[in-house]
Design a protein around this motif. Structure first.
Motif, PDB file in Angstrom:
ATOM      1  N   PRO A 120       0.801  -1.226   0.000  1.00 49.74           N
ATOM      2  CA  PRO A 120       0.000   0.000   0.000  1.00 49.74           C
ATOM      3  C   PRO A 120       0.836   1.278   0.000  1.00 49.74           C
ATOM      4  N   ARG A 121       2.066   1.197   0.481  1.00 47.74           N
ATOM      5  CA  ARG A 121       2.901   2.403   0.525  1.00 47.74           C
ATOM      6  C   ARG A 121       3.415   2.819  -0.846  1.00 47.74           C
ATOM      7  N   LEU A 122       3.213   1.995  -1.856  1.00 50.26           N
ATOM      8  CA  LEU A 122       3.537   2.417  -3.208  1.00 50.26           C
ATOM      9  C   LEU A 122       2.598   3.527  -3.669  1.00 50.26           C
ATOM     10  N   LEU A 123       1.374   3.543  -3.119  1.00 51.65           N
ATOM     11  CA  LEU A 123       0.371   4.534  -3.513  1.00 51.65           C
ATOM     12  C   LEU A 123      -0.002   5.499  -2.394  1.00 51.65           C
TER      13      LEU A 123
ATOM     14  N   GLN B  66      -3.134  13.091  -9.482  1.00 50.93           N
ATOM     15  CA  GLN B  66      -1.751  13.562  -9.417  1.00 50.93           C
ATOM     16  C   GLN B  66      -1.285  14.067 -10.780  1.00 50.93           C
ATOM     17  N   ARG B  67      -1.681  13.386 -11.853  1.00 50.09           N
ATOM     18  CA  ARG B  67      -1.311  13.832 -13.197  1.00 50.09           C
ATOM     19  C   ARG B  67      -1.929  15.196 -13.513  1.00 50.09           C
ATOM     20  N   ALA B  68      -3.193  15.355 -13.141  1.00 49.94           N
ATOM     21  CA  ALA B  68      -3.882  16.617 -13.402  1.00 49.94           C
ATOM     22  C   ALA B  68      -3.242  17.757 -12.616  1.00 49.94           C
ATOM     23  N   ALA B  69      -2.837  17.481 -11.380  1.00 46.74           N
ATOM     24  CA  ALA B  69      -2.201  18.500 -10.554  1.00 46.74           C
ATOM     25  C   ALA B  69      -0.821  18.877 -11.084  1.00 46.74           C
TER      26      ALA B  69
ATOM     27  N   ARG C 174     -12.199   0.321   0.768  1.00 47.16           N
ATOM     28  CA  ARG C 174     -12.104   0.471  -0.692  1.00 47.16           C
ATOM     29  C   ARG C 174     -11.364   1.761  -1.032  1.00 47.16           C
ATOM     30  N   TYR C 175     -10.063   1.674  -1.096  1.00 46.21           N
ATOM     31  CA  TYR C 175      -9.243   2.829  -1.466  1.00 46.21           C
ATOM     32  C   TYR C 175      -8.918   2.712  -2.954  1.00 46.21           C
ATOM     33  N   PRO C 176      -9.334   3.691  -3.770  1.00 42.14           N
ATOM     34  CA  PRO C 176      -9.120   3.592  -5.220  1.00 42.14           C
ATOM     35  C   PRO C 176      -7.646   3.536  -5.588  1.00 42.14           C
TER      36      PRO C 176
END
Length: 174
Positions: free
Chosen positions: A89-92, A169-172, A159-161
Motif C-alpha cells: 500500500p505504501r507504493l500509492l 496527481q497527473r492533473a495537478a 475500498r481505497y481507489p
C-alpha cells in the motif's frame, strides 16, 4: 487471531484530562521486496476474514502475459481454490502506517517491526477506475517464519481507489 484496532474517539466530557499527543505511528516495515522468481510459503493460522479455512498460501510476483513488470503480488490459497492480488500500500499511500503491538510481533515470531511486511488485498473490477485496495484489512507477514495475520484497522478505508489517485496527481502536475 484477527486483530481489530479501533480509533478511539475523544470524550465530550470536560472532566477527563486530555491524552498527551501521540507521535505519528511508525511506518511499519520496509517496502516488500521479493526476488523475481521467489515463491514464499505462508501460513495464516486463523485464516483470512471470510475464508477461515484458507490457511496455507504461496506468495509470488504477478506475471502479466506480456512479460512486463508489475507491482502486484499473488497470494494463492493451497487449501481452497482462491487467490488474491496484493500490492504494497505504501507504493500509492506513502504515509500509510500503523503501530504493531508486541503480541502481534510475538504471534508472527518477529523480534523487530523491520521483520514484518505489509500488503493490501486488491479488488479487481470491470472498470479500471473501480479497482480498489483494502487498507482496513492489511496482511502482515514475517517472511522469515512464514507466518501471517490479517489485521482490521477501522480508521482506514476498505475500498481505497488505486487509479483515481494517479489521475488526480497527473492533473495537478499539469
Amino acid at each position: 487471531m484477527i486483530v481489530s484496532v479501533r480509533k478511539r474517539r475523544a470524550s465530550s466530557r470536560g472532566t477527563r484530562t486530555p491524552a498527551a499527543p501521540q507521535p505519528p505511528p511508525p511506518a511499519p516495515h520496509t517496502l516488500v521486496q521479493l526476488p523475481a522468481e521467489a515463491q514464499i510459503e505462508l501460513t495464516f493460522p486463523d485464516g483470512l476474514l471470510g475464508l477461515p479455512t484458507c490457511r496455507r498460501f504461496l506468495l509470488s510476483h504477478y506475471k502479466p502475459a506480456d512479460g512486463s513488470p508489475s507491482p502486484f503480488l499473488l497470494l494463492e490459497c493451497q487449501d481452497e481454490d482462491a487467490s488474491f492480488p496484493l500490492i504494497d500500500p505504501r507504493l500509492l499511500v506513502a504515509d500509510y502506517g500503523f503501530s504493531l503491538a508486541a503480541d502481534i510481533l510475538t504471534y508472527l515470531k518477529a523480534t523487530t517491526v523491520e521483520e514484518i511486511s505489509t500488503l493490501a488485498i486488491v479488488t479487481v473490477r470491470d472498470r479500471v477506475e473501480d479497482i480498489t485496495m483494502n487498507l482496513q484489512g492489511p496482511l502482515v507477514m514475517n517472511f522469515h517464519t512464514g507466518l501471517g495475520l490479517q489485521l482490521v484497522l477501522e480508521h482506514f478505508p476498505v475500498r481505497y481507489p488505486l487509479f483515481v489517485q494517479v489521475e488526480a496527481q497527473r492533473a495537478a502536475a499539469k
